[in-house]
Design a protein around this motif. Structure first.
Motif, PDB file in Angstrom:
ATOM      1  N   GLY A 510       0.791  -1.225   0.000  1.00 28.31           N
ATOM      2  CA  GLY A 510       0.000   0.000   0.000  1.00 28.31           C
ATOM      3  C   GLY A 510       0.822   1.272   0.000  1.00 28.31           C
ATOM      4  N   ILE A 511       2.156   1.148  -0.031  1.00 25.53           N
ATOM      5  CA  ILE A 511       3.045   2.315  -0.055  1.00 25.53           C
ATOM      6  C   ILE A 511       3.571   2.496  -1.470  1.00 25.53           C
ATOM      7  CG2 ILE A 511       5.163   3.335   0.866  1.00 25.53           C
ATOM      8  CD1 ILE A 511       4.742   1.592   3.364  1.00 25.53           C
ATOM      9  N   THR A 512       3.516   3.714  -1.990  1.00 22.58           N
ATOM     10  CA  THR A 512       3.955   3.997  -3.353  1.00 22.58           C
ATOM     11  C   THR A 512       5.454   4.249  -3.401  1.00 22.58           C
ATOM     12  OG1 THR A 512       1.797   4.967  -3.897  1.00 22.58           O
ATOM     13  CG2 THR A 512       3.641   5.494  -5.358  1.00 22.58           C
ATOM     14  N   PHE A 513       6.106   3.553  -4.306  1.00 20.89           N
ATOM     15  CA  PHE A 513       7.529   3.740  -4.556  1.00 20.89           C
ATOM     16  C   PHE A 513       7.720   4.152  -6.015  1.00 20.89           C
ATOM     17  CE2 PHE A 513       7.328   1.016  -0.907  1.00 20.89           C
ATOM     18  CZ  PHE A 513       8.441   1.311  -0.148  1.00 20.89           C
ATOM     19  N   TYR A 514       8.889   4.727  -6.307  1.00 22.03           N
ATOM     20  CA  TYR A 514       9.149   5.239  -7.653  1.00 22.03           C
ATOM     21  C   TYR A 514      10.466   4.683  -8.197  1.00 22.03           C
ATOM     22  CZ  TYR A 514       5.596   8.618  -6.248  1.00 22.03           C
ATOM     23  OH  TYR A 514       4.446   9.205  -5.801  1.00 22.03           O
ATOM     24  N   TYR A 515      10.525   4.627  -9.526  1.00 25.95           N
ATOM     25  CA  TYR A 515      11.771   4.276 -10.211  1.00 25.95           C
ATOM     26  C   TYR A 515      11.796   5.031 -11.532  1.00 25.95           C
ATOM     27  CZ  TYR A 515       9.014   0.998 -13.078  1.00 25.95           C
ATOM     28  OH  TYR A 515       8.101   0.435 -13.939  1.00 25.95           O
ATOM     29  N   PRO A 516      12.958   5.299 -12.093  1.00 24.85           N
ATOM     30  CA  PRO A 516      13.047   6.147 -13.290  1.00 24.85           C
ATOM     31  C   PRO A 516      12.428   5.504 -14.527  1.00 24.85           C
ATOM     32  CG  PRO A 516      15.188   5.222 -12.736  1.00 24.85           C
ATOM     33  CD  PRO A 516      14.283   4.890 -11.601  1.00 24.85           C
ATOM     34  N   ALA A 517      11.811   6.351 -15.341  1.00 23.77           N
ATOM     35  CA  ALA A 517      11.230   5.876 -16.592  1.00 23.77           C
ATOM     36  C   ALA A 517      12.326   5.410 -17.540  1.00 23.77           C
ATOM     37  CB  ALA A 517      10.393   6.978 -17.235  1.00 23.77           C
ATOM     38  N   GLU A 518      13.485   6.045 -17.468  1.00 23.33           N
ATOM     39  CA  GLU A 518      14.657   5.602 -18.216  1.00 23.33           C
ATOM     40  C   GLU A 518      15.910   6.019 -17.457  1.00 23.33           C
ATOM     41  OE1 GLU A 518      15.724   7.870 -21.818  1.00 23.33           O
ATOM     42  OE2 GLU A 518      13.779   8.855 -21.582  1.00 23.33           O
ATOM     43  N   GLY A 519      16.988   5.288 -17.678  1.00 23.92           N
ATOM     44  CA  GLY A 519      18.214   5.563 -16.931  1.00 23.92           C
ATOM     45  C   GLY A 519      18.124   5.045 -15.509  1.00 23.92           C
ATOM     46  N   ASP A 520      18.932   5.620 -14.630  1.00 22.39           N
ATOM     47  CA  ASP A 520      18.945   5.152 -13.234  1.00 22.39           C
ATOM     48  C   ASP A 520      18.853   6.284 -12.209  1.00 22.39           C
ATOM     49  OD1 ASP A 520      21.413   6.258 -13.655  1.00 22.39           O
ATOM     50  OD2 ASP A 520      22.586   4.485 -13.121  1.00 22.39           O
ATOM     51  N   ARG A 521      18.592   7.510 -12.676  1.00 20.12           N
ATOM     52  CA  ARG A 521      18.508   8.643 -11.748  1.00 20.12           C
ATOM     53  C   ARG A 521      17.062   9.071 -11.514  1.00 20.12           C
ATOM     54  NH1 ARG A 521      22.665  12.967 -14.105  1.00 20.12           N
ATOM     55  NH2 ARG A 521      21.815  12.170 -16.065  1.00 20.12           N
ATOM     56  N   VAL A 522      16.808   9.478 -10.280  1.00 17.32           N
ATOM     57  CA  VAL A 522      15.461   9.913  -9.897  1.00 17.32           C
ATOM     58  C   VAL A 522      15.462  11.362  -9.424  1.00 17.32           C
ATOM     59  CG1 VAL A 522      13.529   9.512  -8.344  1.00 17.32           C
ATOM     60  CG2 VAL A 522      14.804   7.569  -9.256  1.00 17.32           C
ATOM     61  N   GLY A 523      16.456  11.713  -8.619  1.00 15.10           N
ATOM     62  CA  GLY A 523      16.508  13.061  -8.060  1.00 15.10           C
ATOM     63  C   GLY A 523      15.946  13.100  -6.655  1.00 15.10           C
ATOM     64  N   TYR A 524      15.352  14.222  -6.310  1.00 15.86           N
ATOM     65  CA  TYR A 524      14.869  14.461  -4.943  1.00 15.86           C
ATOM     66  C   TYR A 524      13.355  14.337  -4.819  1.00 15.86           C
ATOM     67  CZ  TYR A 524      14.039  17.045  -0.553  1.00 15.86           C
ATOM     68  OH  TYR A 524      13.630  17.425   0.697  1.00 15.86           O
ATOM     69  N   GLU A 525      12.639  14.793  -5.830  1.00 16.90           N
ATOM     70  CA  GLU A 525      11.191  14.984  -5.717  1.00 16.90           C
ATOM     71  C   GLU A 525      10.416  13.684  -5.569  1.00 16.90           C
ATOM     72  OE1 GLU A 525       7.864  16.877  -8.601  1.00 16.90           O
ATOM     73  OE2 GLU A 525       9.649  18.105  -8.275  1.00 16.90           O
ATOM     74  N   SER A 526      10.678  12.688  -6.414  1.00 17.17           N
ATOM     75  CA  SER A 526       9.967  11.406  -6.349  1.00 17.17           C
ATOM     76  C   SER A 526      10.536  10.592  -5.192  1.00 17.17           C
ATOM     77  CB  SER A 526      10.117  10.646  -7.666  1.00 17.17           C
ATOM     78  OG  SER A 526       9.535  11.367  -8.725  1.00 17.17           O
ATOM     79  N   PHE A 527       9.717  10.419  -4.165  1.00 14.46           N
ATOM     80  CA  PHE A 527      10.215   9.810  -2.932  1.00 14.46           C
ATOM     81  C   PHE A 527       9.134   8.944  -2.309  1.00 14.46           C
ATOM     82  CE2 PHE A 527      10.700   9.877   1.694  1.00 14.46           C
ATOM     83  CZ  PHE A 527      12.026   9.493   1.834  1.00 14.46           C
ATOM     84  N   PRO A 528       9.504   7.745  -1.853  1.00 14.49           N
ATOM     85  CA  PRO A 528      10.826   7.092  -1.903  1.00 14.49           C
ATOM     86  C   PRO A 528      11.055   6.421  -3.256  1.00 14.49           C
ATOM     87  CG  PRO A 528       9.274   5.704  -0.741  1.00 14.49           C
ATOM     88  CD  PRO A 528       8.527   6.968  -1.079  1.00 14.49           C
TER      89      PRO A 528
END
Length: 551
Positions: A510-528
């Motif tokens: 039930g917890i939302t996680f993020y991963y990059p649409a391409e490459g391997d970088r996400v940054g700060y905003e999309s968390f966790p």
């Protein structure tokens, strides 16, 4: 830029008072007077980082952490108000208008540089996420199972989180690396003292390399990369240690406190471990004079500095020193599996050698070295072989002087060993450059000073001083030209934000996680987030309970 200036003013007040409080207490034991204001600031930065790491074990680092920090600083200011006032008055009265103008200029220049520039690749990969985890949750058990690089626990991330001020506007500022660069710039500006004394010292060569490094990272120090904190702190330690030796400082306190700072440096980046060998100097002095109480005090300070770093290591990864699996003391459910930790350690090493395939881990030194050297760019291709020569020169001098060991050989030996250790483990130039630059500068610089000591050879020192002047002039002109050509009329109010990337989402419990649409970088905003979609087990019903590895 204004945001950077305001945060720096807050950092100056808090780190100065923290450093003043600690150093006043320590120097009371030996009646030693601190000569540099920068000593208070650097000590305060280390204390702030240690404080933040302890705080993060129990709570997120945000408004409450800063309120408590401010309360501690007010208490120090009130308790030491008379002595503090007299010292500030005496020191400020000795400043001439030239120094004041130079100080303001350097402050504004570095504030400008810290407000804009290039965000390091790894900042988008894991630096920003590591800092946000500290801001949001403090420390979470098993966090390294989400992304193993989140287990690269660095004291610099805690420091950045403390002064990010994300709780005010929502934007997380990253000004700490630039602030440390400013302090090192002031230390290196001591090079201009050559004009007054008209001769060159070994520490001047170290300062030249410090200035060279500061020019190189000016457009990158906006990034909260642990590499910059490590290299800058190492420059500060070595230059300060050499200054003490050159002024023939007899009191043990300043040497010992620099060695405590060496312990802090290890919590910033473990690759700096061998710099702790500088402790041979103060330890020898204390043992010789049988000052057991002071030994206990400095050992206690070292333990306090290291303790929160080690505790956070265990909580994040289950290992005392991740990814080193040689020390296996804890059997906890959130532990990163040994195989993954060992693979990560090998990957770090082969990546530093210029390979992405872990199977190259067992490649002999003489096979990977040529390809690695070919991949080095710029002036580093000159400095690396120069460092090799410096190590050989040191070895010869060490053997010749082994019967009458000199303190300066200790510094040269520590740098030479650090260079070799870095080269045979993970020779990534962006943080190993401090060993490359300083080994060359300190060892060969000392040889040059000894060779030109005689009056008949003073002309060589004058030629060297002139060469340093030409170098600084050239770098300053090139630096000014670059500033003008890359000038953008932006970021005058707020610092440039982290780079952020497009992401996809998925859920675990039930917890939302993020991963990059391409490459391997996400940054700060999309968390966790993590570089890839992962399978995790939740230790409870919320993120605060932590994660465990799900095979």
């Amino acid at each position: 830029m204004i945001s950077v200036i305001l945060i720096w003013l807050y950092m100056i007040v808090t780190t100065f008072l923290l450093g003043y409080g600690i150093l006043t207490g320590i120097t009371y034991l030996c009646s030693y007077r601190i000569r540099r204001w920068s000593s208070y600031l650097v000590c305060g930065l280390a204390v702030a980082a240690v404080y933040t790491q302890f705080f993060s074990i129990f709570a997120p680092v945000g408004l409450t952490a800063n309120l408590i920090l401010s309360g501690i600083c007010l208490l120090i200011a009130y308790s030491c108000r008379k002595k503090l006032w007299l010292e500030c008055r005496d020191r400020l009265s000795g400043l001439d208008i030239g120094k004041i103008i130079f100080t303001i200029f350097l402050f504004l220049l570095y504030a400008y540089g810290t407000s804009r520039g290039i965000i390091h690749y790894d900042t988008g990969l894991y630096h920003a996420q590591s800092i946000r985890w500290i801001e949001e949750y403090g420390v979470v058990k098993g966090l390294g199972n989400l992304h193993c690089r989140l287990a690269y626990n660095s004291a610099s991330f805690a420091l950045s989180a403390l002064y990010s001020m994300a709780f005010i506007t929502g934007q997380s500022y990253h000004c700490a690396a630039g602030f440390l660069a400013l302090i090192v710039a002031f230390i290196c500006s001591g090079l201009f003292d050559i004009v007054r004394r008209k001769y060159i010292k070994p520490s001047d060569f170290a300062r030249v390399m410090g200035i060279y490094y500061l020019f190189n990272i000016f457009d990158e120090m906006i990034s909260p990369a642990s590499d910059y904190f490590m290299v800058l702190t190492a420059f500060y330690i070595i230059i300060s240690f050499m200054d003490l030796l050159e002024t023939e400082e007899k009191e043990v306190c300043p040497y010992a406190m620099l060695c405590v700072l060496c312990v802090f440096l290890m919590t910033v980046k473990l690759s700096a471990a061998l710099i702790i060998l500088l402790v041979i100097k103060p330890a020898g002095m204390l043992i010789k004079e049988k000052r057991w109480k002071e030994i206990a005090v400095y050992l206690f300070l070292g333990i306090v500095v290291a303790a929160p770093f080690l505790i956070r290591n265990v909580m994040i990864s289950g290992w005392l020193v991740y990814p080193f699996t040689g020390i296996d003391l804890f059997s906890v459910d959130w532990k990163i599996p040994e195989g993954i930790a060992a693979y990560d350690a090998k990957e770090i090493q082969v990546w530093g050698r210029g390979y992405s395939d872990v199977t190259a881990y067992n490649m002999p030194f003489w096979k990977w070295l040529p390809a690695w050297y070919e991949g080095i760019g710029g002036m580093d291709r000159l400095f690396v072989p120069t460092a090799f020569i410096a190590v050989i020169v040191f070895a010869i001098r060490f053997i010749r002087n082994i019967a009458r060991m000199q303190d300066k050989l200790l510094v040269e030996g520590v740098l030479s060993l650090s260079f070799i250790f870095w080269l045979v483990t993970s020779p990534l130039i962006r943080y190993g450059c401090v060993y490359v630059y300083l080994t060359s500068a300190v060892v060969l610089g000392d040889v040059f000073v000894e060779f030109t000591r005689a009056d008949s050879k003073k002309i060589l020192q004058k030629i060297c001083i002139a060469a340093v002047g030409v170098f600084l002039l050239y770098k300053t002109v090139a630096f000014g030209r670059e500033l003008v050509t890359t000038y953008v009329n932006d970021y005058w109010l707020c610092q440039k934000d982290y780079d952020n990337y497009e992401t996809l989402s998925y859920e675990i419990g039930g917890i939302t996680f993020y991963y990059p649409a391409e490459g391997d970088r996400v940054g700060y905003e999309s968390f966790p987030s993590s570089p890839v979609k992962v399978k995790l087990g939740l230790r409870g019903h919320s993120i605060e309970d932590g994660f465990y590895y799900l095979e």
